[in-house]
Write a protein that holds these residues in place. Structure first.
Motif, short mmCIF file in Angstrom:
data_model
loop_
_atom_site.label_atom_id
_atom_site.label_comp_id
_atom_site.label_asym_id
_atom_site.label_seq_id
_atom_site.Cartn_x
_atom_site.Cartn_y
_atom_site.Cartn_z
N GLY A 12 -3.74 -6.40 17.03
CA GLY A 12 -4.66 -7.43 16.58
C GLY A 12 -4.00 -8.20 15.46
N LYS A 13 -4.74 -9.08 14.82
CA LYS A 13 -4.16 -9.91 13.76
C LYS A 13 -4.19 -9.16 12.42
CE LYS A 13 -4.73 -14.61 15.47
NZ LYS A 13 -5.21 -15.97 15.15
N PHE A 14 -3.05 -9.20 11.73
CA PHE A 14 -3.00 -8.65 10.39
C PHE A 14 -3.94 -9.42 9.47
CE2 PHE A 14 1.35 -7.47 11.87
CZ PHE A 14 1.21 -6.09 11.73
N ASN A 15 -4.34 -8.78 8.37
CA ASN A 15 -5.25 -9.45 7.44
C ASN A 15 -4.58 -10.65 6.77
OD1 ASN A 15 -3.81 -8.58 5.07
ND2 ASN A 15 -4.77 -6.58 5.27
N ASN A 16 -5.38 -11.45 6.10
CA ASN A 16 -4.88 -12.72 5.56
C ASN A 16 -3.88 -12.54 4.41
OD1 ASN A 16 -7.05 -11.77 3.87
ND2 ASN A 16 -7.18 -13.79 2.95
N TYR A 17 -3.80 -11.35 3.83
CA TYR A 17 -2.83 -11.13 2.75
C TYR A 17 -1.68 -10.20 3.18
CZ TYR A 17 -5.83 -6.99 1.84
OH TYR A 17 -6.57 -5.83 1.95
N PHE A 18 -1.42 -10.16 4.48
CA PHE A 18 -0.34 -9.32 5.00
C PHE A 18 1.01 -9.70 4.41
CE2 PHE A 18 2.75 -8.32 8.50
CZ PHE A 18 2.72 -6.94 8.34
N GLN A 19 1.23 -11.00 4.17
CA GLN A 19 2.51 -11.41 3.57
C GLN A 19 2.65 -10.84 2.16
OE1 GLN A 19 5.13 -13.29 5.20
NE2 GLN A 19 6.09 -12.24 3.47
N LEU A 20 1.55 -10.73 1.42
CA LEU A 20 1.62 -10.13 0.08
C LEU A 20 1.96 -8.65 0.18
CD1 LEU A 20 -1.47 -11.80 -1.67
CD2 LEU A 20 0.95 -12.49 -1.77
N PHE A 21 1.42 -7.99 1.21
CA PHE A 21 1.79 -6.59 1.47
C PHE A 21 3.29 -6.49 1.71
CE2 PHE A 21 2.88 -3.71 4.99
CZ PHE A 21 2.58 -2.48 4.43
N GLU A 32 11.38 2.43 3.50
CA GLU A 32 11.37 1.53 4.64
C GLU A 32 10.05 1.64 5.40
OE1 GLU A 32 14.83 1.86 7.12
OE2 GLU A 32 16.22 1.67 5.43
N TRP A 33 9.77 0.59 6.17
CA TRP A 33 8.57 0.54 6.99
C TRP A 33 8.96 0.19 8.41
CZ3 TRP A 33 8.73 -0.32 1.91
CH2 TRP A 33 7.68 0.17 1.12
N LEU A 34 8.26 0.80 9.37
CA LEU A 34 8.48 0.54 10.79
C LEU A 34 7.14 0.16 11.40
CD1 LEU A 34 10.28 0.64 13.33
CD2 LEU A 34 9.76 3.09 13.48
N ILE A 35 7.01 -1.09 11.83
CA ILE A 35 5.74 -1.62 12.30
C ILE A 35 5.80 -1.89 13.81
CG2 ILE A 35 4.08 -3.52 12.10
CD1 ILE A 35 4.94 -3.86 9.21
N PHE A 36 4.82 -1.35 14.54
CA PHE A 36 4.65 -1.63 15.96
C PHE A 36 3.41 -2.52 16.10
CE2 PHE A 36 6.91 2.30 15.58
CZ PHE A 36 7.85 2.28 16.60
N THR A 37 3.57 -3.69 16.67
CA THR A 37 2.45 -4.63 16.66
C THR A 37 2.55 -5.64 17.80
OG1 THR A 37 1.22 -6.20 15.27
CG2 THR A 37 3.62 -6.26 15.13
N ASP A 38 1.42 -6.26 18.09
CA ASP A 38 1.39 -7.38 19.04
C ASP A 38 1.11 -8.70 18.32
OD1 ASP A 38 -1.24 -6.94 18.36
OD2 ASP A 38 -1.97 -6.71 20.41
N ASP A 39 1.09 -8.67 16.98
CA ASP A 39 0.91 -9.89 16.20
C ASP A 39 2.28 -10.52 15.98
OD1 ASP A 39 0.36 -11.91 14.40
OD2 ASP A 39 -0.99 -10.70 13.15
N THR A 40 2.57 -11.57 16.75
CA THR A 40 3.91 -12.18 16.73
C THR A 40 3.98 -13.41 15.82
OG1 THR A 40 3.37 -13.49 18.69
CG2 THR A 40 4.43 -11.35 19.05
N ARG A 41 3.02 -13.57 14.95
CA ARG A 41 3.07 -14.70 14.02
C ARG A 41 4.32 -14.62 13.13
NH1 ARG A 41 -2.45 -14.63 10.99
NH2 ARG A 41 -2.27 -12.40 11.46
N ASP A 42 4.68 -15.76 12.58
CA ASP A 42 5.94 -15.88 11.86
C ASP A 42 5.79 -15.45 10.40
OD1 ASP A 42 8.55 -16.47 11.30
OD2 ASP A 42 8.20 -18.61 11.01
N PHE A 43 5.83 -14.15 10.15
CA PHE A 43 5.82 -13.63 8.79
C PHE A 43 7.27 -13.51 8.30
CE2 PHE A 43 1.88 -11.88 10.62
CZ PHE A 43 0.96 -12.35 9.69
#
Length: 323
Positions: A12-21, A32-43
């Motif tokens: 689903g879509k990450f929250n509106n402050y995901f870039q701050l995260f 390190e972080w390893l993220i599995f997602t279907d949100d392909t927006r340009d972060f």
């Protein structure tokens, strides 16, 4: 070996402050972080955050292949109950790490290294006890520990075959923490997070009591948070003095936040109910504190209660709790 990796499957879509995260992750270069997602927006992902684009259905198939009984995983939120099995589920991705863990994305990190030291990684089998941040020693025994019977029953099978969530990843109500205690493994119980109480429009912190079943909710304080070049600080005005306390992270569970920043990549900003704001004054003392806005008017508590009432009525009508 590398030290620590947090695993985050999110669909689903990450929250509106995901870039701050993500920006707060960037300052923690030893983690390190390893993220599995279907949100392909340009972060803008920092070098220590790796992304694997996939779908929830593909991950569900991957998990089912590990078990000889039918799992119930009908929505992404149910993944919380599968978190203690991430060491097995994502085994091929974590071979080079000493510790693996999980965390939420509704957090802003401070300087994690101020709280989790090399000696902690040497001493403990598990660090922290909550779903919003927990770490496990990366070895075969710990990665399969979720399968161990708890009080004579195969707890993990019960949890994985229920439609509802069971908090198997956190706290002490038939969770992985209970299994670890039963097996006399070493847990670091220390709490260094600013866990914001959900049922208040203000920022009030909660902490787990010694009985491991109840929480203490602090009284309302004249306070606000500042994220400052990778450090998370809380300024508190008490008895005509300003006190500063450092935290590992702030957890903004079930709270919609506005972003009132002219630049998402600025290295210093304020966190108050319920917004990320520009900081009015850099030099904060008892005289300048009163010039700083420490809260926006918001209807968080009212909206939360209304939502919870709706969910409770829906569950009763559909018999959700019986599944």
């Amino acid at each position: 070996m590398k030290k620590v990796v947090f695993i985050i499957p999110y669909f689903g879509k990450f929250n509106n402050y995901f870039q701050l995260f993500l920006n707060s992750c960037a300052y923690n270069k030893n983690f390190e972080w390893l993220i599995f997602t279907d949100d392909t927006r340009d972060f803008k992902y920092p070098a220590n955050v790796k992304v694997v684009y996939t779908t929830f259905d593909k991950l569900k198939i991957r998990i089912q292949e590990l078990f000889d009984f039918p799992i119930i995983l009908n929505n992404p939120y149910k993944l919380c109950d599968f978190r203690p099995a991430y060491g097995l589920i994502f085994e091929e991705y974590i071979k080079e790490y000493q510790f693996w863990g999980y965390c939420d994305t509704d957090v802003i990190w401070g300087n994690i290294s101020d709280f989790i030291k090399d000696e902690d990684l040497m001493e403990y089998d598990k660090i922290c006890v909550f779903g919003h941040c927990s770490l496990y020693k990366n070895n075969k025994k710990i990665n399969n520990l979720f399968k161990v019977n708890l009080n004579g029953e195969e707890r993990y099978k019960i949890v994985m075959q229920r439609n509802r969530t069971n908090s198997f990843d956190e706290e002490f109500n038939g969770s992985i923490n209970n299994i670890m205690e039963q097996e006399k493994l070493k847990i670091c119980y220390r709490e260094d997070q600013a866990n914001i109480y959900t049922k208040s429009s203000d920022f009030r912190l909660t902490s787990l009591n010694k009985d491991k079943k109840t929480y203490t909710i602090e009284k309302l304080k004249k306070a606000f948070f500042v994220w400052d070049n990778g450090n998370l600080l809380r300024y508190i005005l008490e008895n005509d003095k300003v006190y500063i306390k450092k935290y590992m992270y702030i957890h903004l569970q079930s709270r919609k936040m506005k972003i009132n920043l002219t630049n998402l990549y600025r290295n210093k900003y304020k966190i108050i109910p319920n917004a990320f704001d520009e900081l009015e004054i850099s030099d904060i003392d008892k005289n300048t504190f009163k010039e700083i806005k420490i809260k926006h008017f918001n209807l968080h508590y009212f909206k939360l209660r209304s939502k919870n009432l709706y969910i409770k009525i829906k569950r009763r009508l559909t018999g959700y709790y019986n599944s």
